[in-house]
Design an enzyme around this catalytic site. Structure first.
Site, PDB file in Angstrom:
ATOM      1  N   LYS A 197     -24.325   9.118 -50.708  1.00  0.00           N
ATOM      2  CA  LYS A 197     -23.270  10.086 -50.380  1.00  0.00           C
ATOM      3  C   LYS A 197     -23.278  11.172 -51.449  1.00  0.00           C
ATOM      4  O   LYS A 197     -22.812  10.977 -52.564  1.00  0.00           O
ATOM      5  CB  LYS A 197     -21.881   9.441 -50.330  1.00  0.00           C
ATOM      6  CG  LYS A 197     -20.922  10.387 -49.602  1.00  0.00           C
ATOM      7  CD  LYS A 197     -19.494  10.324 -50.034  1.00  0.00           C
ATOM      8  CE  LYS A 197     -19.072  11.144 -51.194  1.00  0.00           C
ATOM      9  NZ  LYS A 197     -19.210  12.613 -51.080  1.00  0.00           N
ATOM     10  N   GLY A 250     -19.732  10.043 -61.528  1.00  0.00           N
ATOM     11  CA  GLY A 250     -18.634  10.964 -61.239  1.00  0.00           C
ATOM     12  C   GLY A 250     -17.533  10.789 -62.268  1.00  0.00           C
ATOM     13  O   GLY A 250     -17.755  10.272 -63.372  1.00  0.00           O
ATOM     14  N   SER A 251     -16.331  11.180 -61.883  1.00  0.00           N
ATOM     15  CA  SER A 251     -15.228  11.183 -62.851  1.00  0.00           C
ATOM     16  C   SER A 251     -14.700   9.767 -63.107  1.00  0.00           C
ATOM     17  O   SER A 251     -14.831   8.872 -62.266  1.00  0.00           O
ATOM     18  CB  SER A 251     -14.089  12.053 -62.298  1.00  0.00           C
ATOM     19  OG  SER A 251     -13.626  11.495 -61.087  1.00  0.00           O
ATOM     20  N   THR A 252     -14.057   9.630 -64.244  1.00  0.00           N
ATOM     21  CA  THR A 252     -13.464   8.342 -64.606  1.00  0.00           C
ATOM     22  C   THR A 252     -12.359   7.968 -63.616  1.00  0.00           C
ATOM     23  O   THR A 252     -12.238   6.798 -63.226  1.00  0.00           O
ATOM     24  CB  THR A 252     -12.932   8.422 -66.046  1.00  0.00           C
ATOM     25  OG1 THR A 252     -14.065   8.594 -66.912  1.00  0.00           O
ATOM     26  CG2 THR A 252     -12.170   7.186 -66.445  1.00  0.00           C
ATOM     27  N   GLY A 255     -13.976   6.613 -60.598  1.00  0.00           N
ATOM     28  CA  GLY A 255     -14.600   5.331 -60.975  1.00  0.00           C
ATOM     29  C   GLY A 255     -13.583   4.194 -60.954  1.00  0.00           C
ATOM     30  O   GLY A 255     -13.856   3.091 -60.466  1.00  0.00           O
ATOM     31  N   GLU A 273     -21.169   5.541 -63.865  1.00  0.00           N
ATOM     32  CA  GLU A 273     -21.497   6.532 -64.905  1.00  0.00           C
ATOM     33  C   GLU A 273     -20.419   7.597 -64.812  1.00  0.00           C
ATOM     34  O   GLU A 273     -20.413   8.379 -63.869  1.00  0.00           O
ATOM     35  CB  GLU A 273     -22.864   7.179 -64.634  1.00  0.00           C
ATOM     36  CG  GLU A 273     -24.034   6.227 -64.568  1.00  0.00           C
ATOM     37  CD  GLU A 273     -24.491   5.781 -65.935  1.00  0.00           C
ATOM     38  OE1 GLU A 273     -23.870   6.155 -66.946  1.00  0.00           O
ATOM     39  OE2 GLU A 273     -25.467   5.036 -65.975  1.00  0.00           O
ATOM     40  N   CYS A 308     -21.992  15.839 -68.036  1.00  0.00           N
ATOM     41  CA  CYS A 308     -21.235  14.663 -68.489  1.00  0.00           C
ATOM     42  C   CYS A 308     -21.375  14.463 -69.994  1.00  0.00           C
ATOM     43  O   CYS A 308     -20.434  14.079 -70.664  1.00  0.00           O
ATOM     44  CB  CYS A 308     -21.700  13.424 -67.744  1.00  0.00           C
ATOM     45  SG  CYS A 308     -23.480  13.174 -67.858  1.00  0.00           S
ATOM     46  N   GLU A 405     -11.561  15.766 -70.676  1.00  0.00           N
ATOM     47  CA  GLU A 405     -12.816  16.348 -70.200  1.00  0.00           C
ATOM     48  C   GLU A 405     -12.496  17.608 -69.397  1.00  0.00           C
ATOM     49  O   GLU A 405     -11.799  17.534 -68.381  1.00  0.00           O
ATOM     50  CB  GLU A 405     -13.580  15.348 -69.318  1.00  0.00           C
ATOM     51  CG  GLU A 405     -14.921  15.896 -68.889  1.00  0.00           C
ATOM     52  CD  GLU A 405     -15.706  14.945 -67.988  1.00  0.00           C
ATOM     53  OE1 GLU A 405     -15.113  14.391 -67.050  1.00  0.00           O
ATOM     54  OE2 GLU A 405     -16.920  14.769 -68.221  1.00  0.00           O
TER      55      GLU A 405
HETATM   56  P1  NAD Z   1     -15.797  13.133 -58.707  1.00  0.00           P
HETATM   57  O1  NAD Z   1     -15.452  11.831 -59.305  1.00  0.00           O
HETATM   58  O2  NAD Z   1     -14.710  14.021 -58.232  1.00  0.00           O
HETATM   59  O3  NAD Z   1     -16.769  12.931 -57.445  1.00  0.00           O
HETATM   60  C1  NAD Z   1     -17.970  12.207 -57.557  1.00  0.00           C
HETATM   61  C2  NAD Z   1     -18.349  11.677 -56.194  1.00  0.00           C
HETATM   62  O4  NAD Z   1     -17.357  10.726 -55.796  1.00  0.00           O
HETATM   63  C3  NAD Z   1     -18.393  12.738 -55.099  1.00  0.00           C
HETATM   64  O5  NAD Z   1     -19.459  12.463 -54.217  1.00  0.00           O
HETATM   65  C4  NAD Z   1     -17.060  12.555 -54.402  1.00  0.00           C
HETATM   66  O6  NAD Z   1     -17.054  12.975 -53.049  1.00  0.00           O
HETATM   67  C5  NAD Z   1     -16.879  11.050 -54.500  1.00  0.00           C
HETATM   68  N1  NAD Z   1     -15.490  10.588 -54.373  1.00  0.00           N
HETATM   69  C6  NAD Z   1     -14.359  11.230 -54.725  1.00  0.00           C
HETATM   70  N2  NAD Z   1     -13.284  10.475 -54.419  1.00  0.00           N
HETATM   71  C7  NAD Z   1     -13.739   9.336 -53.877  1.00  0.00           C
HETATM   72  C8  NAD Z   1     -13.121   8.161 -53.357  1.00  0.00           C
HETATM   73  N3  NAD Z   1     -11.795   8.023 -53.335  1.00  0.00           N
HETATM   74  N4  NAD Z   1     -13.908   7.171 -52.885  1.00  0.00           N
HETATM   75  C9  NAD Z   1     -15.253   7.286 -52.900  1.00  0.00           C
HETATM   76  N5  NAD Z   1     -15.900   8.383 -53.354  1.00  0.00           N
HETATM   77  C10 NAD Z   1     -15.149   9.391 -53.846  1.00  0.00           C
HETATM   78  O7  NAD Z   1     -16.716  13.885 -59.774  1.00  0.00           O
HETATM   79  P2  NAD Z   1     -17.381  15.303 -59.668  1.00  0.00           P
HETATM   80  O8  NAD Z   1     -16.335  16.349 -59.819  1.00  0.00           O
HETATM   81  O9  NAD Z   1     -18.265  15.361 -58.486  1.00  0.00           O
HETATM   82  O10 NAD Z   1     -18.334  15.288 -60.953  1.00  0.00           O
HETATM   83  C11 NAD Z   1     -17.858  15.537 -62.231  1.00  0.00           C
HETATM   84  C12 NAD Z   1     -17.650  14.240 -62.988  1.00  0.00           C
HETATM   85  O11 NAD Z   1     -18.855  13.494 -62.974  1.00  0.00           O
HETATM   86  C13 NAD Z   1     -17.341  14.474 -64.444  1.00  0.00           C
HETATM   87  O12 NAD Z   1     -16.302  13.620 -64.842  1.00  0.00           O
HETATM   88  C14 NAD Z   1     -18.641  14.100 -65.147  1.00  0.00           C
HETATM   89  O13 NAD Z   1     -18.490  13.706 -66.489  1.00  0.00           O
HETATM   90  C15 NAD Z   1     -19.137  13.000 -64.279  1.00  0.00           C
HETATM   91  N6  NAD Z   1     -20.579  12.808 -64.457  1.00  0.00           N
HETATM   92  C16 NAD Z   1     -20.993  11.705 -65.158  1.00  0.00           C
HETATM   93  C17 NAD Z   1     -22.351  11.512 -65.400  1.00  0.00           C
HETATM   94  C18 NAD Z   1     -22.845  10.305 -66.159  1.00  0.00           C
HETATM   95  O14 NAD Z   1     -24.037  10.006 -66.075  1.00  0.00           O
HETATM   96  N7  NAD Z   1     -22.004   9.604 -66.881  1.00  0.00           N
HETATM   97  C19 NAD Z   1     -23.276  12.437 -64.913  1.00  0.00           C
HETATM   98  C20 NAD Z   1     -22.815  13.533 -64.192  1.00  0.00           C
HETATM   99  C21 NAD Z   1     -21.449  13.709 -63.969  1.00  0.00           C
END
Ligand code: NAD
Length: 503
Positions: A197, A250-252, A255, A273, A308, A405
């Site tokens: 996804k 994605g975001s904490t 997560g 991550e 990130c 962040e």
């Molecule tokens: P996000 O958490 O908003 O979204 C990430 C993914 O999760 C997207 O595909 C989104 O559609 C999906 N998502 C959102 N809500 C969901 C839910 N309720 N259930 C299932 N899936 C859901 O993050 P973002 O804005 O896309 O990315 C930025 C974040 O990603 C930052 O916090 C960044 O630090 C982190 N990031 C971490 C790493 C790492 O390796 N640690 C790498 C890149 C980005």
């Protein structure tokens, strides 16, 4: 196309390439080897943040599409067309995929640049990382052995490593294809069926990748792509009773939700991550302050700060702070945002209007909290979502810009007097993704490295690494590791077999 001609491409070349690519964009979900509309028929827009242009209307998958894809993924897994294929044959298919990605490297890079605004040079760097990851995991998989346990003569005990089943990979928009590759390559190599996804902000390269995967020979149902929103299709995958593993970047905050969904459903494995607020420690004894200042600026302003592991907290020993901050400001001055298609742009556009607003709000908050804005932090007029590189000095851990962040081009500079103070400041964070330290004193390097609460530590560099080293965080930056042979462990399970032997 040779490396030489690729490097020689100009802004006009990339603009022409963009015009060629746009009419053929893939917009439908990829389920069971076919491109299909979402069952609801719904679509969403994907927008180029550098121009405001609507690039395409993308299938907006939801729970019904997720259920369908999970069914196909499970059937493919049980059928064994991939899961039981000899690892050496899986390797061949994945190497073909890597070759196809290489052959379409400029196109894939262009899709990410158009979709989320990163500079084209940076997107090309991502492609090298993505292709390298697929190759590395493909090459690894036929070198993984099981074990024979050291039992007595009465038994033979085997420890087998097996794929998990159906893996859902949910990825963000900041490195769309590279984050995708880090997730799907080890999961596929290990023999799983994978449902990807992509972020709703950057679905284009994932859908093109699906087409390449089909051409490479991945069997139906083994790799599927479901574009759509997190709260619809993402949540449905996370709550599915038939998904065995959620691999998330994605975001904490999201997560944490995913762990709850796993608890509410089938206790699927969740590997995360997440975000960061990474400290970069500059000690007075470091060599070549000019070079360190450029690296510290790149650490935060690369990819518009949407990284990130951005080095967003710069901790500088007070005895060199004034001199160092002047050098840093001059480095930042040369990192202004520009047209993402221009190979000379160091920063591109911010991904969307919401993120643009959020970053500007943090900058205003930093000023209101009493930090000293030494440069940048301005939005550019026009349709493109640009923000100039912002440097705040005199930041404290009590300020929002020093703790949270931001995910944008905003650097917070802190001062410290002692090594202990530097370590305490560095560790005073909910996150633990990356940390850097600059010093020539090997005793100090070892002392500080061991005490930093971080998944990776960069010594006298920022963001060093290749496919051989694992990547991931501690604390609220997540668990598990991408890259290297350790990532294969995330996507496989041990099976113990005890065979009784008669004497
Ligand atoms: P996000 O958490 O908003 O979204 C990430 C993914 O999760 C997207 O595909 C989104 O559609 C999906 N998502 C959102 N809500 C969901 C839910 N309720 N259930 C299932 N899936 C859901 O993050 P973002 O804005 O896309 O990315 C930025 C974040 O990603 C930052 O916090 C960044 O630090 C982190 N990031 C971490 C790493 C790492 O390796 N640690 C790498 C890149 C980005």
């Amino acid at each position: 196309m040779t490396q030489r001609s690729r490097q020689a491409k100009t802004l006009a070349d990339w603009q022409a390439a963009a015009d060629t690519v746009k009419p053929g964009l893939k917009t439908r979900a990829f389920i069971n080897d076919e491109f299909v509309d979402a069952l609801s028929g719904e679509t969403f827009e994907t927008i180029n943040p550098a121009t405001g242009e609507v690039l395409a209307h993308i299938a907006s998958c939801d729970a019904a599409d997720a259920e369908r894809a999970v069914g196909h993924a499970r059937s493919a897994f049980r059928a064994g067309s991939w899961s039981r294929l000899a690892p050496a044959r899986r390797k061949q298919v994945m190497l073909r995929l890597a070759d196809l990605m290489e052959a379409h490297r400029d196109e894939l890079a262009l899709l990410d640049t158009l979709d989320m605004g990163k500079p084209i040079t940076s997107a090309l760097g991502d492609m090298a990382g993505a292709i390298g990851c697929v190759r590395h995991q493909a090459e690894s998989i036929d070198k993984v052995y099981g074990e024979v346990a050291p039992t007595g003569d009465e038994a033979l005990a085997l420890v087998l490593r097996e794929p998990l089943g159906v893996v859902a990979s949910i990825v963000p928009w900041n490195f769309p294809l590279m984050m995708t590759a880090w997730k799907i390559a080890p999961a596929l190599a290990a023999g799983n069926s994978v449902i990807l996804k992509p972020s709703e902000k950057s679905p284009l390269s994932a859908l093109r990748l699906a087409e390449l995967a089909r051409e490479a020979g991945l069997p139906a149902g083994v790799f599927q792509v479901l574009p759509g929103f997190g709260h619809t299709v993402g949540k449905a995958l996370a709550l599915s009773m038939d998904v065995n593993c959620l691999a998330f970047t994605g975001s904490t905050a999201v997560g944490k939700q995913l762990m709850q969904y796993a608890g509410q459903s089938n206790l699927k494995r969740v590997f995360l991550e997440c975000g960061g607020k990474s400290p970069n420690l500059v000690f007075a004894d470091c060599k070549d302050l000019d070079r360190v200042a450029v690296s510290a600026a790149e650490a935060i302003f690369h990819n518009q700060g949407e990284v990130c592991i951005a080095g967003s907290r710069l901790l500088v020993e007070n005895s060199i702070r004034d001199v160092f901050v002047d050098k840093l400001l001059s480095a930042a001055q040369g990192m202004q945002p520009g047209d993402p298609l221009d190979p000379s742009s160091f920063m591109g556009a911010i991904v969307d209007a919401g993120q643009h607003r959020r970053i500007l709000d943090y900058i205003a908050k930093g000023v209101a909290e009493g930090a000293c804005l030494r440069a940048g932090g301005e939005a550019r007029d026009g349709a493109g979502l640009y923000i100039t590189p912002a440097v705040f000095d005199g930041v404290t851990a009590a300020m929002a810009i020093g703790r949270e962040e931001i995910f944008g081009p905003v650097l917070s500079v802190f001062g410290f007097d002692t090594e202990q103070e530097a370590i305490a400041l560095a560790n005073d964070s909910d996150f633990g993704l990356a940390a850097g330290l600059w010093s020539q004193d090997i005793d100090r390097i070892m002392r500080v490295t061991r005490r930093l609460e971080s998944g990776q530590v960069f010594v006298n560099n920022w963001a060093g690494g290749d496919q051989t080293v694992p990547f991931g965080g501690v604390k609220q930056s997540g668990n598990g590791r991408d890259k290297s042979h350790h990532s294969l462990e995330e996507y496989s399970e041990l099976k113990s077999v005890w065979m009784s032997l008669s004497s």
